[in-house]
Write a protein that holds these residues in place. Sequence first.
Motif, PDB file in Angstrom:
ATOM      1  N   ASP A  20      14.780 126.962 -14.928  1.00  0.00           N
ATOM      2  CA  ASP A  20      15.460 127.421 -13.722  1.00  0.00           C
ATOM      3  C   ASP A  20      14.663 127.108 -12.457  1.00  0.00           C
ATOM      4  O   ASP A  20      15.249 126.794 -11.424  1.00  0.00           O
ATOM      5  N   SER A  52      12.608 130.302 -22.735  1.00  0.00           N
ATOM      6  CA  SER A  52      13.667 130.969 -21.987  1.00  0.00           C
ATOM      7  C   SER A  52      13.643 130.429 -20.563  1.00  0.00           C
ATOM      8  O   SER A  52      12.932 129.487 -20.267  1.00  0.00           O
ATOM      9  N   THR A  54      15.949 128.821 -19.005  1.00  0.00           N
ATOM     10  CA  THR A  54      16.503 127.472 -18.957  1.00  0.00           C
ATOM     11  C   THR A  54      18.027 127.497 -18.963  1.00  0.00           C
ATOM     12  O   THR A  54      18.656 126.544 -19.407  1.00  0.00           O
ATOM     13  N   SER A  55      18.606 128.578 -18.467  1.00  0.00           N
ATOM     14  CA  SER A  55      20.063 128.700 -18.540  1.00  0.00           C
ATOM     15  C   SER A  55      20.679 129.349 -17.315  1.00  0.00           C
ATOM     16  O   SER A  55      21.741 129.951 -17.392  1.00  0.00           O
ATOM     17  N   ASP A  58      24.947 126.802 -13.957  1.00  0.00           N
ATOM     18  CA  ASP A  58      26.152 126.369 -14.655  1.00  0.00           C
ATOM     19  C   ASP A  58      26.866 125.258 -13.902  1.00  0.00           C
ATOM     20  O   ASP A  58      26.392 124.757 -12.882  1.00  0.00           O
ATOM     21  N   GLY A  83      18.171 125.393 -24.021  1.00  0.00           N
ATOM     22  CA  GLY A  83      18.800 125.961 -22.834  1.00  0.00           C
ATOM     23  C   GLY A  83      20.017 125.186 -22.381  1.00  0.00           C
ATOM     24  O   GLY A  83      20.355 124.138 -22.928  1.00  0.00           O
ATOM     25  N   PHE A  84      20.685 125.720 -21.360  1.00  0.00           N
ATOM     26  CA  PHE A  84      21.943 125.153 -20.913  1.00  0.00           C
ATOM     27  C   PHE A  84      21.853 124.370 -19.602  1.00  0.00           C
ATOM     28  O   PHE A  84      22.810 123.700 -19.242  1.00  0.00           O
ATOM     29  N   ASN A  85      20.766 124.439 -18.866  1.00  0.00           N
ATOM     30  CA  ASN A  85      20.687 123.730 -17.583  1.00  0.00           C
ATOM     31  C   ASN A  85      20.930 122.231 -17.738  1.00  0.00           C
ATOM     32  O   ASN A  85      21.704 121.633 -16.999  1.00  0.00           O
ATOM     33  N   GLU A  88      24.594 121.495 -18.767  1.00  0.00           N
ATOM     34  CA  GLU A  88      25.522 121.619 -17.651  1.00  0.00           C
ATOM     35  C   GLU A  88      25.414 120.426 -16.697  1.00  0.00           C
ATOM     36  O   GLU A  88      26.419 119.966 -16.173  1.00  0.00           O
ATOM     37  N   GLU A 111      19.311 121.688 -31.771  1.00  0.00           N
ATOM     38  CA  GLU A 111      20.324 122.017 -30.763  1.00  0.00           C
ATOM     39  C   GLU A 111      21.636 121.290 -31.072  1.00  0.00           C
ATOM     40  O   GLU A 111      22.221 120.637 -30.220  1.00  0.00           O
TER      41      GLU A 111
END
Length: 142
Positions: A20, A52, A54-55, A58, A83-85, A88, A111
């Motif tokens: 993030d 963590s 990392t999300s 969005d 993570g989702f970064n 996205e 993943e």
Amino acid sequence: MQAQLDEIWYLQMNIGSFTDDLVPAVVSLLRGTPNLCTLYMCYKPTSLDPKSNTSGFDMEYWKKQNLDFISQVQDVTIELSAGFNGIELARYVLEHAESLEKMVIRYLTRESNVRRKLKNSNMISNAAVTFEKYESSVNPFW
């Protein structure tokens, strides 16, 4: 102050986890490269990679950034960690890069949900999209 890097058309970034706190710096760099045609974002694991944080960003975040390069980028390779970064960002590229010709998405073997999440993207181009698994200790760029 935003640096303008108008003459950059090829950019390779070697990063650890797409955390993030790293996302705003990446956005700032990408904002300054409006003529970017080729983007490589490589995952280089470090001993300090957080599991963590990392999300936090969005699709709506990426849409709001108004990244000028997105309209002409043709070739994108992105290596995803946890993570989702990163997912996205990859989804944003798939759904908004109208000139995209080729995209390679590399993801850690553990993943496996990455492929499913990105295959459901509403692609705006007819780009050839390749998904590749890799082990975190074996990075194809190193």
